[in-house]
Design a protein around this motif. Structure first.
Motif, PDB file in Angstrom:
ATOM      1  N   ILE A  28      -3.671 -14.694  12.225  1.00 12.67           N
ATOM      2  CA  ILE A  28      -3.770 -14.796  13.681  1.00 12.67           C
ATOM      3  C   ILE A  28      -3.735 -13.409  14.310  1.00 12.67           C
ATOM      4  N   ASN A  29      -2.864 -12.551  13.798  1.00 14.87           N
ATOM      5  CA  ASN A  29      -2.761 -11.180  14.283  1.00 14.87           C
ATOM      6  C   ASN A  29      -4.092 -10.437  14.117  1.00 14.87           C
ATOM      7  N   MET A  30      -4.705 -10.564  12.955  1.00 13.84           N
ATOM      8  CA  MET A  30      -5.990  -9.906  12.701  1.00 13.84           C
ATOM      9  C   MET A  30      -7.107 -10.454  13.579  1.00 13.84           C
ATOM     10  N   SER A  31      -7.024 -11.733  13.928  1.00 16.97           N
ATOM     11  CA  SER A  31      -8.112 -12.347  14.693  1.00 16.97           C
ATOM     12  C   SER A  31      -8.213 -11.787  16.114  1.00 16.97           C
ATOM     13  N   PHE A  32      -7.153 -11.147  16.588  1.00 18.88           N
ATOM     14  CA  PHE A  32      -7.165 -10.567  17.942  1.00 18.88           C
ATOM     15  C   PHE A  32      -7.352  -9.050  17.910  1.00 18.88           C
ATOM     16  N   PHE A  45       1.328  -6.298  15.760  1.00 15.84           N
ATOM     17  CA  PHE A  45       0.749  -6.796  16.992  1.00 15.84           C
ATOM     18  C   PHE A  45      -0.536  -6.021  17.277  1.00 15.84           C
ATOM     19  N   PRO A  46      -1.529  -6.677  17.885  1.00 11.47           N
ATOM     20  CA  PRO A  46      -2.770  -5.963  18.212  1.00 11.47           C
ATOM     21  C   PRO A  46      -2.527  -4.867  19.247  1.00 11.47           C
ATOM     22  N   ALA A  47      -3.024  -3.678  18.963  1.00  9.65           N
ATOM     23  CA  ALA A  47      -2.911  -2.582  19.940  1.00  9.65           C
ATOM     24  C   ALA A  47      -3.885  -2.784  21.088  1.00  9.65           C
ATOM     25  N   HIS A  48      -5.054  -3.327  20.785  1.00 11.16           N
ATOM     26  CA  HIS A  48      -6.066  -3.606  21.807  1.00 11.16           C
ATOM     27  C   HIS A  48      -6.475  -5.073  21.657  1.00 11.16           C
ATOM     28  N   PHE A  49      -5.761  -5.931  22.355  1.00 14.03           N
ATOM     29  CA  PHE A  49      -5.961  -7.378  22.258  1.00 14.03           C
ATOM     30  C   PHE A  49      -7.369  -7.757  22.700  1.00 14.03           C
ATOM     31  N   MET A 234     -17.303  -5.716   5.298  1.00 15.78           N
ATOM     32  CA  MET A 234     -16.737  -7.025   5.592  1.00 15.78           C
ATOM     33  C   MET A 234     -16.320  -7.121   7.052  1.00 15.78           C
ATOM     34  N   ASP A 235     -16.696  -8.222   7.698  1.00 20.05           N
ATOM     35  CA  ASP A 235     -16.307  -8.461   9.089  1.00 20.05           C
ATOM     36  C   ASP A 235     -14.944  -9.157   9.100  1.00 20.05           C
ATOM     37  N   TRP A 236     -13.893  -8.362   8.925  1.00 19.31           N
ATOM     38  CA  TRP A 236     -12.541  -8.913   8.779  1.00 19.31           C
ATOM     39  C   TRP A 236     -12.081  -9.663  10.020  1.00 19.31           C
ATOM     40  N   ALA A 237     -12.344  -9.123  11.185  1.00 24.58           N
ATOM     41  CA  ALA A 237     -11.841  -9.711  12.424  1.00 24.58           C
ATOM     42  C   ALA A 237     -12.447 -11.088  12.675  1.00 24.58           C
ATOM     43  N   THR A 238     -13.757 -11.199  12.540  1.00 24.39           N
ATOM     44  CA  THR A 238     -14.412 -12.488  12.746  1.00 24.39           C
ATOM     45  C   THR A 238     -13.989 -13.492  11.680  1.00 24.39           C
ATOM     46  N   LEU A 239     -13.843 -13.016  10.467  1.00 24.57           N
ATOM     47  CA  LEU A 239     -13.405 -13.891   9.380  1.00 24.57           C
ATOM     48  C   LEU A 239     -11.999 -14.419   9.637  1.00 24.57           C
TER      49      LEU A 239
END
Length: 270
Positions: A28-32, A45-49, A234-239
């Motif tokens: 969940i953290n990576m997805s943002f 935590f995401p630095a740039h949500f 690899m598109d880590w965030a979208t994945l």
């Protein structure tokens, strides 16, 4: 002494919960986050949500169509699996016939067989009859694994219903269809819920058959998630966002059948 033992047990349970939930939280953290932030820094935590990853999934047909395709064939498979397993489980529960135990064991051996064993026969059969890349192709393939599981679960629940109920209903003039739908089925609704849940979960997460038997029109989300590598990497965030959304349907199903699952564990059939 007792309080100290209880305290240690609570700490162990807390540690286990943290260990189990940490991968989910991290996804969940990576997805943002953006891919750049994921690869450049380590943070809880995401630095740039950002919602961009979820926005891509909901606006790109190659992504959201995967979820739709998965839900379609999973729903078809779950309905057919339970509908087929109900009369079969009733027969195993109420009647004794030649080879009944052997047939029941054979059903369970199908469930224990790896999907890869049946991959080539399904592929050749569906190619011949023109079912490749269709929702019904995956749904029918998954029946081979879900029907035995559903029969096994439902037979356990039906075995707990006294036979006198059947006999009393027949004496009162009930035909079998009316008796089964109006009297017997409500008594085993917990078993139906448990069987439907496990059929849903297997069909939802199964990858090999779903990916091989589809290509474009019925490609499931699990197949889409394995093809996120591009020239840029690899598109880590979208994945990660896709992974979070993949958990949601299962979590919703668990919420609605949680009481039935608990009853299944209590009866020793899950």
């Amino acid at each position: 002494m007792h309080e100290n033992r209880f305290h240690k047990r609570s700490l162990f349970l807390l540690a286990y919960i943290v260990f189990a939930l940490l991968p989910i939280y991290w996804m969940i953290n990576m997805s943002f986050k953006t891919n750049e932030e994921i690869l450049s820094s380590f943070s809880f935590f995401p630095a740039h949500f950002t919602w961009a990853n979820y926005g891509l999934i909901f606006t790109d047909p190659s992504w959201y169509s995967g979820y739709i395709n998965s839900m379609i064939y999973v729903a078809i498979n779950t309905v057919i699996s339970v509908a087929v397993a109900l009369p079969a489980a009733y027969a195993f529960s109420r009647y004794r016939f030649l080879g009944d135990k052997h047939v029941f064991f054979w059903l369970l051996t199908n469930r224990m067989t790896p999907p890869a064993v049946f991959l080539l026969p399904f592929f050749q059969l569906y190619t011949t009859v023109g079912l490749m890349d269709t929702h019904i192709a995956v749904a029918l393939a998954h029946l081979l694994f879900n029907v035995p599981l559903a029969v096994w679960i439902l037979e356990g629940f039906m075995g707990g219903i006294p036979r006198e109920i059947d006999e009393t209903a027949y004496i009162d003039g009930y035909g079998f269809p009316r008796f089964f739908l109006t009297i017997f089925l409500p008594l085993i609704k917990a078993g139906v819920g448990v069987a439907a849940f496990f059929c849903f979960m297997f069909s939802w997460v199964e990858l090999l058959l779903a990916r091989t038997l589809t290509s474009v029109n019925a490609k499931p989300i699990v197949a889409t998630m394995t093809r996120t590598v591009s020239a840029s990497g690899m598109d880590w965030a979208t994945l990660a966002a896709a992974g979070v959304l993949t958990i949601v349907p299962g979590a919703i199903v668990i919420w609605f059948v949680r009481h039935y699952i608990a009853k299944g564990f209590a009866m020793g059939r899950v």
